[in-house]
Design an enzyme around this catalytic site. Structure first.
Site, short mmCIF file in Angstrom:
data_model
loop_
_atom_site.label_atom_id
_atom_site.label_comp_id
_atom_site.label_asym_id
_atom_site.label_seq_id
_atom_site.Cartn_x
_atom_site.Cartn_y
_atom_site.Cartn_z
N SER A 378 -10.85 37.33 17.89
CA SER A 378 -10.07 36.70 18.95
C SER A 378 -10.76 35.44 19.44
CB SER A 378 -9.88 37.67 20.12
OG SER A 378 -11.13 38.10 20.63
N LYS A 384 -14.38 25.73 24.46
CA LYS A 384 -15.44 26.63 24.92
C LYS A 384 -15.94 27.55 23.82
CE LYS A 384 -14.14 26.74 29.79
NZ LYS A 384 -13.83 27.59 30.97
N GLU A 385 -15.13 27.77 22.80
CA GLU A 385 -15.52 28.58 21.65
C GLU A 385 -15.44 27.69 20.41
OE1 GLU A 385 -13.84 32.86 23.25
OE2 GLU A 385 -12.47 31.49 22.23
N ASP A 414 -5.28 32.42 20.72
CA ASP A 414 -4.42 32.52 21.90
C ASP A 414 -4.13 31.15 22.51
OD1 ASP A 414 -3.14 34.78 22.74
OD2 ASP A 414 -4.32 35.00 24.56
N LYS A 607 -6.73 38.71 26.86
CA LYS A 607 -7.24 39.20 25.58
C LYS A 607 -6.56 40.50 25.16
CE LYS A 607 -11.47 40.73 23.26
NZ LYS A 607 -12.92 40.99 23.37
N ASP A 631 -15.59 39.64 18.74
CA ASP A 631 -15.43 38.36 19.41
C ASP A 631 -15.72 37.25 18.41
OD1 ASP A 631 -14.77 39.55 21.77
OD2 ASP A 631 -16.76 39.41 22.65
N ASP A 846 -11.61 46.59 28.00
CA ASP A 846 -12.32 47.40 27.02
C ASP A 846 -12.69 48.78 27.57
OD1 ASP A 846 -14.03 46.26 28.81
OD2 ASP A 846 -15.29 45.25 27.35
#
Length: 1143
Positions: A378, A384-385, A414, A607, A631, A846
């Site tokens: 994901s 940021k990622e 996403d 998420k 992740d 989670d």
């Protein structure tokens, strides 16, 4: 190219939302194929167009199988399906709410060439028929399939036209086609062609019938020898414990006729377990439990003594301290009780290979009988990622040591960003080199960035002579890959600007033609984001517009790497290849890019919603019975990690495991681990201890799930493992008896919070939505996830060899159905997010998801491998770390105030497991008492009083006993968990830092949400590095101000001032009271020692501390000093300050 339509009834596509008009029958969304021609014109085809152009016979290929006659020579089914799959993998599918599902055939996905035959947009020959620019049919290696001896290149559609309407004459040589030669080219290794599907039977039903029928040819020995499988499951014969075999009544079989001779081959193969439970040595565990009991007694006596002996001089100080100490004792008890039964586990990969991948009478070829795994990755924001981090994670997954045909990877974007899409396509292209290189030389780790940055000798234990040469070439290729990834933002922007300028010029020319004499006004065209093939990106544009923003875009599915062939595809000595891949399997797992549909007005549930969309899409496309979620910054560090997790799932009793949780390990942490980022106390102490109960909690990543457990079903044999609270209830006993008579297949699929609730298949659409593909896939996933029935104690097992059948090929209807289940409206009026899938309603989805599974009676397992299974990154910056802890604590507060509170757990959850979950929801509230207790030493020093009347021997004895037992527990925990003393101390320090900052803010936010209904928002944890490229730990020294820092700064300043005031007063007083001073100073230093990492983080590096820190410190110091002088002004010259009076 004539695009291919299909029947809506084939896919049973989902209906629109109930928000549309009430009682109308469901209308399946139409699917339109389209492609961009060489002239730049976008051509779409509907069913009516094709029916008028090609006739209905072309449409019948999907459902009607006509016998070959001189007038009808259809393409071989295997070729037709494979070419259809090739078309699907080259198409970008889009669609969503109240819109047409479109499959856009892409000429290319990225600017560079795609060389692997499985990759979307792979380079191939063009059709030689004039006016057609489609790709020629190809096999698994990418070689052209040429149906005529003249080698005339022709695409699939032109070939069908030539056969059906052209008399079967080749357009090149004008001779009749010879279909037998085409069959020889197409059929792999002489394998029999798959039979056409029976009419009226869905794909999922056909697959389940093949697996479950022991009378099928696929379930028999293909060598003509004795069939162990049929003997075991169709007769009274059973395996015995050890190496004995005996027949017994009521065994596995259903037949009651004559006994069967027992084969001698089985007598030499004793049953061996896949996993073992390693108990902690009694020499460590017994003293550990004894000291817990002793400390509990000492705490009770101490609190009783404290309550009885008040400090009459400062009752307020005594009262606050006693309340805090009672809460700390309660909190310690909640944390300590679940640690009474820690265990370790080990796996045996050799036994796994022997049972599932070794030739046997049930599996003569030794083809893998392991179940499939769908891996979810994901990501949400490429800023940021970073895409390079995500791409490396994808590469580590594609190179994992697991059967290629059983592995599928789904990337959830996403944000719907073209940058992520093209980065994934680049990763798929580079995998053509990286994955075979890893297999050839047994590379570890299989993340290229981590591998090429290893500090150890890369040539150690490498025996092949060409390793150095191969490594150097792959390293050069990877450096070029990184350059392409890092340049993608600029490349996409330049490309979009160029296309936009071209569109503006076209619009202006058109305007001039329409208005010859009138003045031309500037034409405003929305600035779109363009893909590499020259078409609009259907997701989020760089310049956000309606239907093209982060919260408003269509659903997108692109098969980046189509499913691999069933048989290994070995490389050969080819000079054009980068490295020699002779005898190396060059296949790649299925890779799918998914971006769910987002529209304004819908709650997309962050998420958790993205994960549920992947669950549904993967169920339709690959339907792996197990799901591994990672992740984007957590990559596979141990290529055999999935095999280790599968040992638990496939072992005896493994069908009752809902998930296998792996520990989180991190890279890039500073050597001193200033902010306890490794979190080893939690992952190596708490989680091992929970493994001895009902299982560890789910921590969000690195978790291997059983798919049907995510679907909300109860575990098999739930009644056998739980008798219920009211065994005297006759109705319950009757229900138990009725359950015993039901078939095992029905007993394995039960859903309900109550034992009285039976499974009702007619309710499935209300629970899972109205996708029949999805509902049909559920029993298939349940059956494939069962362990092998190779032992009498294995209940609810499956026959050996049942999963060696080939997987179904992808077709357009399958992917179109996947598009429909990721639409924004699909979850309306279903139980997704409530009882099915990832659970909504908390920022820590989670923990809630794992809690729901344990609450149904499932168990989980903690798998600690010798080599770390996964590794990821963690924020080493103080501010980022505090925000991360804030999000976790906020989720815990939400859990406490919701129906997921462990106090409301069902009787199926064990009492110690319930205490552990209760502690998860309660621990943030400790911050209230912790902050008060951190101010008590300062208040004591300011007032000259202490929490007790005098420091007598009794108080000091209790204090010494509590401290010594805590230290002894810490030493024993270090012994049985393997952590280090420094890690334990860092955890203690950050417990106080987080408790006085983030946890308090989480409690306030949670109360605001419960009382005022104010929603909680959190920021995504940044995975990007600091600006200083030369310093690996540059982020550690960056100080970013946040309001969370105010309470710890205040505590530090107050205690420092209090120490100065207390020492000065004692020195200058007539009768110094050193006992009270020592007590207050000792506790103040205890507070400051815990806050030392926080203070060090505020200092930054080389004088970079923000001015705001000094301003706040000065203001706090001045305020406290003035307040104290106002409260207790000095009276005489013997006091500090002489005769000064506060005005």
């Amino acid at each position: 190219m004539a695009s291919k339509p299909f029947r809506a009834s084939r896919s049973s596509l989902s209906t629109l939302s109930d928000a549309s008009e009430g009682h109308k029958p469901p209308i399946p969304p139409a699917v339109t194929f389209g492609r961009r021609t060489s002239s730049g014109r976008y051509v779409s085809y509907s069913r009516d167009d094709l029916d008028s152009d090609l006739g209905s016979s072309d449409f019948m290929n999907y459902t009607v199988h006509l016998p070959p006659t001189p007038d009808n020579q259809p393409m071989d089914p295997s070729i037709s399906q494979k070419v259809e799959e090739q078309y699907v993998s080259n198409s970008l599918f889009t669609g969503g709410f109240n819109s047409v599902t479109r499959a856009h055939l892409m000429d290319k996905v990225i600017e560079s060439e795609a060389n692997h035959p499985q990759m979307a947009g792979a380079k191939g020959s063009s059709c030689a028929v004039p006016g057609c620019d489609s790709k020629v049919m190809s096999d698994e290696r990418g070689a052209d399939i040429l149906p005529c001896e003249c080698d005339f290149k022709i695409c699939r559609d032109c070939y069908i036209d030539a056969v059906k309407t052209g008399g079967g004459i080749c357009p090149g040589c004008k001779e009749l086609y010879k279909n037998t030669e085409l069959d020889e080219v197409a059929v792999d290794n002489g394998r029999p062609l798959p039979l056409p599907p029976p009419s009226g039977m869905s794909k999922m039903e056909r697959r389940l019938s093949l697996m479950k029928s022991t009378k099928s040819a696929l379930m028999r020995s293909q060598t003509g020898d004795f069939d162990h499988n049929r003997w075991l499951f169709e007769t009274k014969g059973t395996y015995g414990y050890g190496n004995a075999i005996w027949p017994k009544e009521g065994g596995f079989g259903n037949e009651k006729e004559d006994d069967v001779a027992e084969p001698t081959e089985l007598m030499n193969r004793p049953w061996r377990p896949l996993t073992r439970k390693l108990k902690i040595p009694a020499a460590i565990l017994s003293p550990y439990r004894l000291i817990i009991f002793i400390r509990l007694v000492v705490l009770g006596l101490f609190l009783a003594w404290r309550i009885k002996h008040q400090n009459t001089d400062a009752v307020w100080l005594w009262g606050m301290s006693v309340v805090c100490e009672i809460w700390f004792a309660f909190s310690w008890l909640l944390d300590q009780l679940p640690k009474l039964c820690p265990i370790n586990r080990s796996t045996d990969l050799n036994v796994l290979k022997e049972k599932f991948e070794t030739p046997s009478p049930n599996n003569p070829t030794g083809k893998s009988d392991l179940p499939g795994i769908d891996i979810f990755v994901s990501t949400a924001d490429p800023e940021k990622e970073p895409p390079l981090v995500t791409a490396n994670t994808i590469l580590s997954i594609l190179a994992a040591d697991y059967p290629v045909e059983k592995l599928s990877c789904y990337v959830s974007d996403d944000g719907g960003a073209l940058l992520t899409f093209e980065a994934m396509a680049e990763a798929a292209s580079f995998a053509n080199v990286w994955v075979p290189f890893c297999r050839k030389h047994d590379i570890e780790p299989r993340n290229p960035e981590s591998y090429f940055n290893l500090k150890r000798d890369p040539y150690k234990n490498k025996v092949k002579s060409d390793f150095v040469k191969d490594r150097r070439r792959v390293k050069r290729e990877y450096d070029e890959f990184k350059v392409r990834i890092n340049s993608l933002p600029d490349s996409i922007r330049r490309r979009s600007d160029a296309y936009h300028a071209r569109e503006e010029i076209k619009a202006m020319k058109l305007q001039r033609q329409n208005r010859e004499d009138e003045p031309v006004e500037p034409v405003k065209i929305p600035k779109a984001t363009w893909m590499a093939d020259g078409t609009h990106w259907p997701g989020t544009w760089l310049n956000h517009t309606s239907e093209h923003s982060k919260g408003d875009h269509a659903g997108i599915i692109q098969v980046m790497l189509k499913p691999p062939s069933e048989e290994p595809l070995l490389g050969n000595a080819d000079d054009t290849k980068l490295i020699d891949l002779t005898d190396v399997d060059i296949r790649l797992p299925l890779l799918v890019y998914v971006s769910r549909e987002k529209r304004p007005g819908y709650d997309h549930n962050k998420k958790a919603g993205a994960m549920n969309a992947l669950v549904r899409a993967s169920a339709i496309m690959s339907n792996g019975p197990f799901i591994l979620n990672l992740d984007c910054d957590h990559y596979i560090y141990n290529s055999k990690a999935m095999r280790e997790g599968m040992c638990f799932m496939m072992d005896r009793g493994g069908d009752r495991l809902c998930y296998v949780q792996f520990p989180q390990r991190f890279e890039g942490i500073d050597p001193s681990d200033r902010y306890a980022n490794h979190n080893t106390v939690f992952f190596d102490v708490n989680m091992r201890a929970l493994d001895g109960l009902q299982g560890p909690v789910y921590v969000g990543t690195g978790c291997l799930f059983r798919r049907i457990a995510l679907y909300g079903f109860d575990p098999p044999r739930a009644k056998e493992h739980h008798s219920g609270c009211c065994t005297c209830c006759f109705g319950r006993q009757k229900k138990h008896a009725s359950m015993a008579s039901t078939p095992e297949e029905s007993r394995a699929l039960r859903m309900g919070d109550s034992d009285d609730e039976e499974m009702n298949l007619s309710l499935f659409p209300k629970k899972f939505g109205n996708s029949t593909f999805l509902i049909d896939s559920i029993p298939v996933a349940e059956f494939q996830g069962r362990p092998l029935a190779d032992h009498p104690a294995v209940k609810n097992g499956r026959p050996p060899g049942a999963l060696t059948i080939p997987r179904d090929l992808l077709d357009a209807s399958t992917v179109a159905e996947a598009i429909s289940v990721i639409s924004c409206w699909y979850e309306d009026k279903t139980e997704w997010g409530n009882r099915v899938g990832w659970i909504y309603g908390s920022v820590t989805e989670d923990v809630v998801t794992g809690y729901r599974m344990h609450n149904r009676g499932w168990k989980s397992v903690y798998c600690v491998t010798k080599r770390d299974a996964f590794r990821g990154t963690a924020p080493i910056n103080l501010t980022d770390r505090l925000h991360q802890v804030l999000r976790w604590a906020t989720g815990s507060v939400e859990i406490f105030f919701s129906r997921n509170n462990a106090l409301l757990a069902s009787p199926r959850m064990k009492i110690l497991q319930r205490i552990a979950y209760l502690n998860v929801g309660i621990y943030p509230f400790t911050s209230i008492f912790l902050i008060v207790y951190c101010f008590l030493p300062a208040l004591s020093l300011f007032s000259g009083q202490f929490i007790v009347q005098t420091l007598n021997v009794t108080f000091l004895s209790y204090l010494l006993g509590i401290t010594l037992t805590l230290c002894m527990l810490a030493v024993l925990e270090i012994k049985w968990s393997g952590i280090e003393l420094e890690e334990w101390w860092r955890n203690e320090q950050f417990w106080l830092i987080g408790g006085t900052s983030a946890h308090l803010a989480a409690v306030l936010q949670g109360l605001l949400k419960v009382i005022a209904g104010i929603e909680i928002s959190f920021t995504l944890t940044s995975k990007s590095a600091g600006e200083d490229v030369d310093d690996e730990f540059a982020d550690l020294y960056i100080v970013k101000w946040t309001s969370l820092m105010i309470p710890p700064i205040t505590i530090m300043m107050v205690n420092l001032i209090a120490i100065a005031v207390g020492v000065s007063r004692t020195i200058y007083s007539v009768i110094p009271q050193w006992s009270r001073l020592l007590g207050g100073v000792f506790f103040s230093f205890w507070v400051l020692a815990h806050l030392y990492p926080f203070a060090k983080g505020l200092m930054g590096r080389r004088g970079r501390t923000p001015t705001i820190v000094f301003v706040w410190s000065g203001l706090i110091a001045i305020t406290i000093s003035l307040l104290w002088v106002a409260i207790n002004p000095p009276a005489g010259s013997n006091q500090i300050g002489g005769s000064f009076q506060f005005p």
